[in-house]
Design a protein around this motif. Structure first.
Motif, PDB file in Angstrom:
ATOM      1  N   ARG A  54       0.855  -1.389   0.021  1.00  0.00           N
ATOM      2  CA  ARG A  54       0.063   0.195  -0.127  1.00  0.00           C
ATOM      3  C   ARG A  54       0.668   1.362  -0.068  1.00  0.00           C
ATOM      4  N   ASN A 101      -0.918   4.505  -0.352  1.00  0.00           N
ATOM      5  CA  ASN A 101      -1.659   5.594  -0.699  1.00  0.00           C
ATOM      6  C   ASN A 101      -1.600   6.940  -0.487  1.00  0.00           C
ATOM      7  N   ASP A 154       3.250   2.355   3.028  1.00  0.00           N
ATOM      8  CA  ASP A 154       2.461   2.956   4.174  1.00  0.00           C
ATOM      9  C   ASP A 154       2.854   2.036   5.491  1.00  0.00           C
ATOM     10  N   ASP A 195      -4.717   2.064   8.705  1.00  0.00           N
ATOM     11  CA  ASP A 195      -5.876   3.005   7.958  1.00  0.00           C
ATOM     12  C   ASP A 195      -6.738   3.614   9.280  1.00  0.00           C
ATOM     13  N   CYS A 241      -2.807   8.933  11.012  1.00  0.00           N
ATOM     14  CA  CYS A 241      -1.602   9.294   9.850  1.00  0.00           C
ATOM     15  C   CYS A 241      -0.921  10.502  10.622  1.00  0.00           C
ATOM     16  N   PHE A 269       1.157   8.882   5.622  1.00  0.00           N
ATOM     17  CA  PHE A 269       0.981   7.398   6.338  1.00  0.00           C
ATOM     18  C   PHE A 269       2.329   6.953   6.558  1.00  0.00           C
ATOM     19  N   PRO A 327      -8.988   8.551   7.773  1.00  0.00           N
ATOM     20  CA  PRO A 327      -8.955   7.515   6.631  1.00  0.00           C
ATOM     21  C   PRO A 327      -7.973   7.540   5.485  1.00  0.00           C
ATOM     22  N   HIS A 328      -7.652   6.748   4.810  1.00  0.00           N
ATOM     23  CA  HIS A 328      -6.418   6.955   3.719  1.00  0.00           C
ATOM     24  C   HIS A 328      -7.005   6.758   2.580  1.00  0.00           C
ATOM     25  N   THR A 329      -8.443   6.580   2.248  1.00  0.00           N
ATOM     26  CA  THR A 329      -8.998   6.461   0.891  1.00  0.00           C
ATOM     27  C   THR A 329     -10.470   6.879   1.320  1.00  0.00           C
ATOM     28  N   SER A 375     -12.581   4.314   2.678  1.00  0.00           N
ATOM     29  CA  SER A 375     -12.376   3.728   4.079  1.00  0.00           C
ATOM     30  C   SER A 375     -13.648   3.722   4.892  1.00  0.00           C
TER      31      SER A 375
END
Length: 269
Positions: free
Chosen positions: A151, A153, A160, A164, A167, A217, A241-243, A246
């Motif tokens: 990952r 992201n 990363d 998740d 951060c 991350f 959230p990473h995306t 998420s």
């Protein structure tokens, strides 16, 4: 082991090999007929016998292409697009040349439909052919396949380390105007280091295109050691959230208000 050849036979063998080499060299010399007149070229490189060189196509009965100038060049001469002294082909001009010797060039004349024409000897800047193009660079090696589960992201080229929902953040949920009066995401780029992810803010309700995040991350340890232009980021242990897909955002959880106030203070100067 093989027996050695008797001396007379050995000398005969050497003579035979020399003859073959001579024939190969003579064959290569005879093969040099770049003007296509059926006679081995006598002119040295960059020299030629020229009836026309670098003439505009239109000078031959208002021709618009090379084929239209064919009537202005006798058989036995090379009719081609002009090759300039820089080695580049000019498709708006044409040459009518031969690679005969200078002596033969002086004695040559052509009874053209409009009268007798005699060529001139060009002692330089008459390339016999286009230069060999540079070799095509070798294809780059295909990068190794991405390991399963890899990952990245935040797009920093490193896997990363943050789970998740966590951060390292310089900015989270700030209005664009908080970065020197910016009005969009591109305008906020100056308030985020290049190895951090600049994005529209991801909130519990989804992506908010009126505010932005500047996050990474990396691990919590690396986050604590990071600094940029005298500023240090904060570790967000939740609600990062990473995306956009998420599911770790808790809508009931408080947002990082303390961080917003800190960053607003840092970038207000």
């Amino acid at each position: 082991a093989r027996a050695a050849l008797p001396r007379p036979l050995f000398l005969l063998h050497i003579a035979k090999m020399k003859s073959i080499a001579l024939l190969l060299c003579l064959g290569a010399a005879r093969a040099a007929d770049l003007d296509g007149d059926g006679v081995a070229d006598a002119a040295a490189a960059d020299t030629c016998c020229a009836l026309k060189y670098g003439n505009a196509l239109s000078e031959c009965s208002s021709a618009t292409d090379l084929a239209g100038t064919a009537g202005c060049c006798p058989a036995g001469f090379l009719h081609r697009y002009s090759i300039g002294s820089d080695g580049n082909e000019d498709t708006t001009k044409w040459d009518c040349i031969s690679f005969m010797s200078q002596t033969d060039c002086t004695a040559y004349s052509w009874s053209a439909p409009w009268g007798t024409e005699t060529p001139i000897w060009m002692s330089f800047q008459c390339p016999h052919f286009l230069p060999t193009p540079a070799p095509t660079p070798a294809p780059q090696l295909t990068p190794p396949p991405t390991p399963k589960g890899f990952r990245d992201n935040d797009q920093d080229g490193v896997a990363d380390a943050a789970a998740d929902g966590t951060c390292c953040a310089f900015v989270y949920g700030n209005a664009f105007a908080g970065c020197s009066g910016a009005t969009d995401l591109a305008g906020a780029a100056g308030c985020c280091p290049s190895d951090f992810l600049l994005r529209h803010s991801i909130q519990a309700t989804g992506e908010d295109t009126t505010s932005y995040d500047c996050v990474s991350f990396i691990s919590q340890t690396d986050c604590a050691a990071y600094s940029w232009s005298g500023l240090t980021p904060q570790w967000l242990p939740a609600n990062c959230p990473h995306t956009t897909s998420s599911t770790v955002v808790d809508a009931a959880a408080p947002r990082a208000v303390g961080l917003l106030a800190l960053v607003a203070l840092l970038f207000s100067a």
